[in-house]
Scaffold this motif. Structure first.
Motif, PDB file in Angstrom:
ATOM      1  N   GLY A 143      36.243  53.056   7.738  1.00  0.00           N
ATOM      2  CA  GLY A 143      37.033  52.891   8.958  1.00  0.00           C
ATOM      3  C   GLY A 143      36.288  53.087  10.261  1.00  0.00           C
ATOM      4  N   SER A 144      35.189  53.792  10.258  1.00  0.00           N
ATOM      5  CA  SER A 144      34.458  54.071  11.503  1.00  0.00           C
ATOM      6  C   SER A 144      33.455  52.980  11.874  1.00  0.00           C
ATOM      7  N   MET A 145      33.386  51.925  11.092  1.00  0.00           N
ATOM      8  CA  MET A 145      32.315  50.938  11.274  1.00  0.00           C
ATOM      9  C   MET A 145      32.670  49.735  12.146  1.00  0.00           C
ATOM     10  N   THR A 146      33.843  49.703  12.729  1.00  0.00           N
ATOM     11  CA  THR A 146      34.236  48.533  13.532  1.00  0.00           C
ATOM     12  C   THR A 146      33.204  48.156  14.592  1.00  0.00           C
ATOM     13  N   PRO A 147      32.747  49.087  15.448  1.00  0.00           N
ATOM     14  CA  PRO A 147      31.779  48.661  16.475  1.00  0.00           C
ATOM     15  C   PRO A 147      30.437  48.228  15.884  1.00  0.00           C
ATOM     16  N   HIS A 148      30.040  48.826  14.790  1.00  0.00           N
ATOM     17  CA  HIS A 148      28.762  48.480  14.168  1.00  0.00           C
ATOM     18  C   HIS A 148      28.828  47.101  13.505  1.00  0.00           C
ATOM     19  N   GLN A 149      29.939  46.835  12.826  1.00  0.00           N
ATOM     20  CA  GLN A 149      30.097  45.505  12.245  1.00  0.00           C
ATOM     21  C   GLN A 149      30.190  44.441  13.336  1.00  0.00           C
ATOM     22  N   ARG A 150      30.839  44.768  14.436  1.00  0.00           N
ATOM     23  CA  ARG A 150      30.907  43.833  15.564  1.00  0.00           C
ATOM     24  C   ARG A 150      29.499  43.516  16.070  1.00  0.00           C
ATOM     25  N   ASN A 151      28.646  44.529  16.160  1.00  0.00           N
ATOM     26  CA  ASN A 151      27.255  44.308  16.589  1.00  0.00           C
ATOM     27  C   ASN A 151      26.502  43.414  15.615  1.00  0.00           C
ATOM     28  N   ILE A 152      26.730  43.619  14.331  1.00  0.00           N
ATOM     29  CA  ILE A 152      26.091  42.755  13.332  1.00  0.00           C
ATOM     30  C   ILE A 152      26.534  41.309  13.550  1.00  0.00           C
ATOM     31  N   ILE A 153      27.829  41.114  13.695  1.00  0.00           N
ATOM     32  CA  ILE A 153      28.371  39.765  13.891  1.00  0.00           C
ATOM     33  C   ILE A 153      27.819  39.138  15.175  1.00  0.00           C
ATOM     34  N   ASN A 154      27.801  39.912  16.238  1.00  0.00           N
ATOM     35  CA  ASN A 154      27.327  39.388  17.529  1.00  0.00           C
ATOM     36  C   ASN A 154      25.849  39.046  17.530  1.00  0.00           C
ATOM     37  N   ARG A 202      28.659  31.458   8.198  1.00  0.00           N
ATOM     38  CA  ARG A 202      28.940  32.000   6.848  1.00  0.00           C
ATOM     39  C   ARG A 202      28.666  33.497   6.787  1.00  0.00           C
ATOM     40  N   PHE A 203      27.554  33.944   7.400  1.00  0.00           N
ATOM     41  CA  PHE A 203      27.225  35.367   7.398  1.00  0.00           C
ATOM     42  C   PHE A 203      28.284  36.149   8.187  1.00  0.00           C
ATOM     43  N   GLN A 204      28.646  35.667   9.365  1.00  0.00           N
ATOM     44  CA  GLN A 204      29.646  36.340  10.183  1.00  0.00           C
ATOM     45  C   GLN A 204      30.982  36.427   9.446  1.00  0.00           C
ATOM     46  N   ASN A 205      31.373  35.345   8.787  1.00  0.00           N
ATOM     47  CA  ASN A 205      32.638  35.353   8.047  1.00  0.00           C
ATOM     48  C   ASN A 205      32.610  36.358   6.899  1.00  0.00           C
ATOM     49  N   ALA A 206      31.467  36.516   6.252  1.00  0.00           N
ATOM     50  CA  ALA A 206      31.362  37.499   5.165  1.00  0.00           C
ATOM     51  C   ALA A 206      31.560  38.910   5.700  1.00  0.00           C
ATOM     52  N   VAL A 207      30.958  39.218   6.842  1.00  0.00           N
ATOM     53  CA  VAL A 207      31.110  40.556   7.423  1.00  0.00           C
ATOM     54  C   VAL A 207      32.549  40.764   7.887  1.00  0.00           C
ATOM     55  N   ARG A 208      33.152  39.749   8.493  1.00  0.00           N
ATOM     56  CA  ARG A 208      34.559  39.857   8.915  1.00  0.00           C
ATOM     57  C   ARG A 208      35.475  40.082   7.706  1.00  0.00           C
TER      58      ARG A 208
END
Length: 176
Positions: free
Chosen positions: A33-44, A94-100
């Motif tokens: 649950g604490s990873m939202t900003p980190h996953q957003r950075n990966i996607i961005n 495809r990578f962004q969709n996998a992380v989302r």
């Protein structure tokens, strides 16, 4: 009031792979649950990362994405109909969709060793690792390793699927 965390950014050379038979790159992303900003950075920043690979025309890369939750199946690159490599069309999307899709509803017990060994040794995914390719692993997490076993056992199990551990590299990106 808690002070704002200090951000430290640095660049470093990563293992030269220009003389290898390929790169099998495994992303292990914490999905607690604490990873939202980190996953957003990966996607961005996916475009920067993927473009660096696309510039290496000689490199036969493939990528897989798993989480730190031991009950999750891989999110990208492991299934026979879901290969993700240098021939993939629209790799950024495809990578962004996998992380989302992974999201942040995973276990609060962040494990790295077990999901890696589970994915790489599973008979369900026999074609992810290539025998002569370098194995790179990138961990993105905000927690310490919480697997049921430690680094020695992790390496022992990894050596069963990647016999030459000199061709395996682990890069943790961890926020304490």
């Amino acid at each position: 009031n808690d002070p704002q965390p200090q951000v430290i950014a640095q660049s470093a050379l990563i293992k030269d792979i220009s003389n290898s038979d390929g790169l099998d790159l495994l992303w292990i992303i914490d999905n607690s649950g604490s990873m939202t900003p980190h996953q957003r950075n990966i996607i961005n920043n996916t475009g920067v990362f993927i473009n660096a690979f696309k510039e290496k025309l000689f490199l036969k890369w493939k990528i897989g994405v798993i989480s730190t939750d031991i009950i999750d199946r891989p999110y990208l690159g492991f299934e026979a109909n879901d290969e993700f490599d240098y021939k993939t069309v629209n790799p950024e999307i495809r990578f962004q969709n996998a992380v989302r899709t992974m999201g942040t509803q995973g276990s609060g017990r962040e494990r790295t060793f077990e999901p890696i060994n589970n994915a790489l040794s599973s008979t369900d995914y026999p074609s992810f690792l290539r025998p002569n390719a370098i194995l790179g692993m990138i961990l993105v997490s905000d927690a310490i390793e919480q697997s049921a076993y430690g680094p020695d056992e992790f390496l022992r199990r990894l050596s069963l699927v990647k016999s030459n551990l000199k061709q395996a590299f682990f890069y943790p990106i961890v926020q304490a």
